[in-house]
Design a protein around this motif. Sequence first.
Motif, PDB file in Angstrom:
ATOM      1  N   ARG A   1       3.242  -4.254  -3.623  1.00 57.82           N
ATOM      2  CA  ARG A   1       3.790  -4.685  -4.913  1.00 57.82           C
ATOM      3  C   ARG A   1       2.665  -4.909  -5.934  1.00 57.82           C
ATOM      4  NH1 ARG A   1       8.890  -8.379  -3.150  1.00 57.82           N
ATOM      5  NH2 ARG A   1      10.369  -6.652  -3.034  1.00 57.82           N
ATOM      6  N   ASP A   2       1.520  -5.418  -5.476  1.00 53.13           N
ATOM      7  CA  ASP A   2       0.365  -5.576  -6.366  1.00 53.13           C
ATOM      8  C   ASP A   2      -0.053  -4.235  -6.962  1.00 53.13           C
ATOM      9  OD1 ASP A   2       0.287  -8.295  -5.911  1.00 53.13           O
ATOM     10  OD2 ASP A   2      -1.422  -8.212  -4.516  1.00 53.13           O
ATOM     11  N   TYR A   3       0.185  -3.158  -6.186  1.00 56.76           N
ATOM     12  CA  TYR A   3      -0.144  -1.819  -6.666  1.00 56.76           C
ATOM     13  C   TYR A   3       1.059  -1.120  -7.296  1.00 56.76           C
ATOM     14  CZ  TYR A   3      -4.722  -2.100  -4.505  1.00 56.76           C
ATOM     15  OH  TYR A   3      -6.011  -2.468  -4.185  1.00 56.76           O
ATOM     16  N   ASN A   4       2.086  -1.901  -7.619  1.00 57.38           N
ATOM     17  CA  ASN A   4       3.289  -1.422  -8.307  1.00 57.38           C
ATOM     18  C   ASN A   4       4.015  -0.305  -7.560  1.00 57.38           C
ATOM     19  OD1 ASN A   4       2.965  -3.211 -10.534  1.00 57.38           O
ATOM     20  ND2 ASN A   4       1.340  -1.865 -11.286  1.00 57.38           N
TER      21      ASN A   4
ATOM     22  N   SER B   1       3.447  -7.550  -0.151  1.00 57.71           N
ATOM     23  CA  SER B   1       2.693  -8.175  -1.233  1.00 57.71           C
ATOM     24  C   SER B   1       1.641  -7.222  -1.815  1.00 57.71           C
ATOM     25  CB  SER B   1       2.034  -9.456  -0.727  1.00 57.71           C
ATOM     26  OG  SER B   1       1.245 -10.045  -1.732  1.00 57.71           O
ATOM     27  N   VAL B   2       0.877  -6.593  -0.939  1.00 51.35           N
ATOM     28  CA  VAL B   2      -0.186  -5.680  -1.402  1.00 51.35           C
ATOM     29  C   VAL B   2       0.409  -4.477  -2.118  1.00 51.35           C
ATOM     30  CG1 VAL B   2      -1.980  -4.074  -0.627  1.00 51.35           C
ATOM     31  CG2 VAL B   2      -1.892  -6.394   0.313  1.00 51.35           C
TER      32      VAL B   2
END
Length: 92
Positions: free
Chosen positions: A61-64, A58-59
């Motif tokens: 992915r939040d940072y692409n 999740s983290v």
Amino acid sequence: MCRAIDLLIADGEKRGEKRGEQRGMERGMERGMERGYKRGEKHGLKQGIVQGIEAMVSVLRDYNVEDADIIQKIQEKFGISPEEARKYVQSF
């Protein structure tokens, strides 16, 4: 007199049998609890790892971060195979 001795022996055998049963049950309970504790601990550890991987995915992915890089990081941090890491990334 022989009858009295026979009765004493029989009584001793019954008491010994009861004590043996009780000890056996106590040992069985201890072993059962030990096994249950180990299973619970193992299950809890696995759940913790899954939650950690889920949070990491999740983290990142939040940072692409690309899935391929996420898979590599999961492998490094959790010591799992590429196939396992890929399954986690695809499921979250």
